[in-house]
Design a protein around this motif. Sequence first.
Motif, PDB file in Angstrom:
ATOM      1  N   PHE A 239       0.785  -1.164  -0.109  1.00  0.00           N
ATOM      2  CA  PHE A 239       0.039  -0.069   0.145  1.00  0.00           C
ATOM      3  C   PHE A 239       0.735   1.349  -0.046  1.00  0.00           C
ATOM      4  O   PHE A 239       0.352   2.410  -0.196  1.00  0.00           O
ATOM      5  N   ASP A 240       2.015   0.952   0.285  1.00  0.00           N
ATOM      6  CA  ASP A 240       3.079   2.208  -0.005  1.00  0.00           C
ATOM      7  C   ASP A 240       3.091   2.476  -1.387  1.00  0.00           C
ATOM      8  O   ASP A 240       4.013   1.708  -2.149  1.00  0.00           O
ATOM      9  N   MET A 241       2.580   3.730  -1.689  1.00  0.00           N
ATOM     10  CA  MET A 241       2.573   3.958  -3.315  1.00  0.00           C
ATOM     11  C   MET A 241       3.854   4.769  -3.772  1.00  0.00           C
ATOM     12  O   MET A 241       3.516   5.405  -4.711  1.00  0.00           O
ATOM     13  N   THR A 242       4.508   5.145  -2.873  1.00  0.00           N
ATOM     14  CA  THR A 242       5.833   6.058  -3.055  1.00  0.00           C
ATOM     15  C   THR A 242       6.767   5.580  -4.069  1.00  0.00           C
ATOM     16  O   THR A 242       7.138   4.063  -4.149  1.00  0.00           O
ATOM     17  N   ALA A 243       7.046   6.278  -5.037  1.00  0.00           N
ATOM     18  CA  ALA A 243       7.832   6.005  -6.466  1.00  0.00           C
ATOM     19  C   ALA A 243       9.241   6.179  -5.734  1.00  0.00           C
ATOM     20  O   ALA A 243       9.810   6.965  -6.255  1.00  0.00           O
ATOM     21  N   HIS A 244       9.775   5.106  -5.064  1.00  0.00           N
ATOM     22  CA  HIS A 244      11.246   5.504  -4.443  1.00  0.00           C
ATOM     23  C   HIS A 244      12.292   5.794  -5.400  1.00  0.00           C
ATOM     24  O   HIS A 244      13.240   6.590  -5.128  1.00  0.00           O
ATOM     25  N   HIS A 245      12.052   5.070  -6.733  1.00  0.00           N
ATOM     26  CA  HIS A 245      13.405   5.199  -7.660  1.00  0.00           C
ATOM     27  C   HIS A 245      13.185   6.560  -8.230  1.00  0.00           C
ATOM     28  O   HIS A 245      14.375   7.210  -8.831  1.00  0.00           O
ATOM     29  N   ALA A 246      11.892   7.490  -8.018  1.00  0.00           N
ATOM     30  CA  ALA A 246      12.069   8.786  -8.466  1.00  0.00           C
ATOM     31  C   ALA A 246      12.385   9.796  -7.945  1.00  0.00           C
ATOM     32  O   ALA A 246      12.770  10.965  -8.014  1.00  0.00           O
ATOM     33  N   ILE A 247      12.691   9.463  -6.478  1.00  0.00           N
ATOM     34  CA  ILE A 247      13.208  10.504  -5.473  1.00  0.00           C
ATOM     35  C   ILE A 247      14.343  11.121  -5.723  1.00  0.00           C
ATOM     36  O   ILE A 247      14.557  12.533  -5.923  1.00  0.00           O
ATOM     37  N   SER A 248      15.485  10.376  -6.111  1.00  0.00           N
ATOM     38  CA  SER A 248      16.708  10.855  -6.339  1.00  0.00           C
ATOM     39  C   SER A 248      16.715  11.662  -7.800  1.00  0.00           C
ATOM     40  O   SER A 248      17.216  12.767  -7.951  1.00  0.00           O
ATOM     41  N   GLN A 249      16.076  11.151  -8.661  1.00  0.00           N
ATOM     42  CA  GLN A 249      15.863  11.865  -9.963  1.00  0.00           C
ATOM     43  C   GLN A 249      15.341  13.205  -9.821  1.00  0.00           C
ATOM     44  O   GLN A 249      15.819  14.200 -10.360  1.00  0.00           O
ATOM     45  N   ILE A 250      14.340  13.471  -9.264  1.00  0.00           N
ATOM     46  CA  ILE A 250      13.548  14.750  -9.022  1.00  0.00           C
ATOM     47  C   ILE A 250      14.441  15.580  -8.318  1.00  0.00           C
ATOM     48  O   ILE A 250      14.371  16.864  -8.599  1.00  0.00           O
ATOM     49  N   ASN A 251      15.176  15.112  -7.191  1.00  0.00           N
ATOM     50  CA  ASN A 251      16.044  15.928  -6.404  1.00  0.00           C
ATOM     51  C   ASN A 251      17.326  16.447  -7.208  1.00  0.00           C
ATOM     52  O   ASN A 251      17.473  17.664  -7.005  1.00  0.00           O
ATOM     53  N   ASN A 252      17.658  15.687  -8.195  1.00  0.00           N
ATOM     54  CA  ASN A 252      18.785  15.899  -9.124  1.00  0.00           C
ATOM     55  C   ASN A 252      18.225  17.000 -10.110  1.00  0.00           C
ATOM     56  O   ASN A 252      19.162  17.958 -10.583  1.00  0.00           O
ATOM     57  N   ASP A 253      17.208  16.607 -10.717  1.00  0.00           N
ATOM     58  CA  ASP A 253      16.760  17.442 -11.787  1.00  0.00           C
ATOM     59  C   ASP A 253      16.156  18.686 -11.841  1.00  0.00           C
ATOM     60  O   ASP A 253      16.035  19.740 -12.470  1.00  0.00           O
ATOM     61  N   TRP A 254      15.252  19.100 -10.507  1.00  0.00           N
ATOM     62  CA  TRP A 254      14.283  20.055 -10.405  1.00  0.00           C
ATOM     63  C   TRP A 254      15.304  21.307 -10.098  1.00  0.00           C
ATOM     64  O   TRP A 254      16.514  21.110  -9.829  1.00  0.00           O
ATOM     65  N   ASP A 255      14.877  22.614 -10.642  1.00  0.00           N
ATOM     66  CA  ASP A 255      15.611  23.676 -10.166  1.00  0.00           C
ATOM     67  C   ASP A 255      15.325  24.140  -8.947  1.00  0.00           C
ATOM     68  O   ASP A 255      14.349  25.043  -8.562  1.00  0.00           O
TER      69      ASP A 255
END
Length: 261
Positions: A239-255
């Motif tokens: 039931f944990d729907m967190t996309a764990h693999h996306a956390i680092s990508q968003i942290n790195n890519d966002w301004d």
Amino acid sequence: MSKPLILVSNDDGITSRGIRILVDIMKQLGEVIVVAPDSPQSGMGHAITIGNTLRLDEEEIFRDVMAYKSSGTPADCVKLAKHYVLKDRKPDLVVSGVNHGSNTSISVLYSGTMSAAIEGAIEGYPSIGFSLCDYSSKADFSHVEDYVYQIAEQVLQHGIPKGVALNVNFPPKRNEALKGIKICRQARAKWQEDFEERYDPNGRKYFWLAGNFVNFDKGEDNDEWAIANNYVAVVPCQFDMTAHHAISQINNDWDWERLKS
């Protein structure tokens, strides 16, 4: 030594064939209590009842089994079981089904069957949802009964990780015996919906949901492949729907500097 306590629910309603079969199998493994919807709740997903009354009535429908029917959703049924029916008792196992129809792939998100199992997992109970990939009202369940027993027995003996519910799907009855069990991932697939525009006898417009299931997944390790090849598909769900693999990508890519300004 006391028998395991097994809570049974479903989404097809308390009078369905599938739940009768499931109750009979679970009675061989432990003490069974049923809390199920009073009418079909397919496609309800993890809906709960808010702002409306919830009814819960005893139902003498299963021999030697305490049973209740509820006006609520499958998730409501598990909640009512915990807080009202079982009170200070904790089930050793929650099982849901056996559903008439597939709950493979993306259908798990819409499934009332799996919502009861997921609700059980949220409460910390080992939980399983069982589905037969046959929508016929005359579907043959005979080939699934031994597997339902064996899978439930394994979970009672060995448990499953906290926060996980098993999504178990069975192929329809075929000329050959089932080949066994595959522990799978969820196939990458979706429903391509079509809303048919129709008119009632009074000339008022309404829509009817139709569409086709489209499987984009060419792998041989997913539930759709398992069912097509006559295996029992078992997918561990959370039931944990967190996309764990996306956390680092968003942290790195966002301004982040711009977001702070």
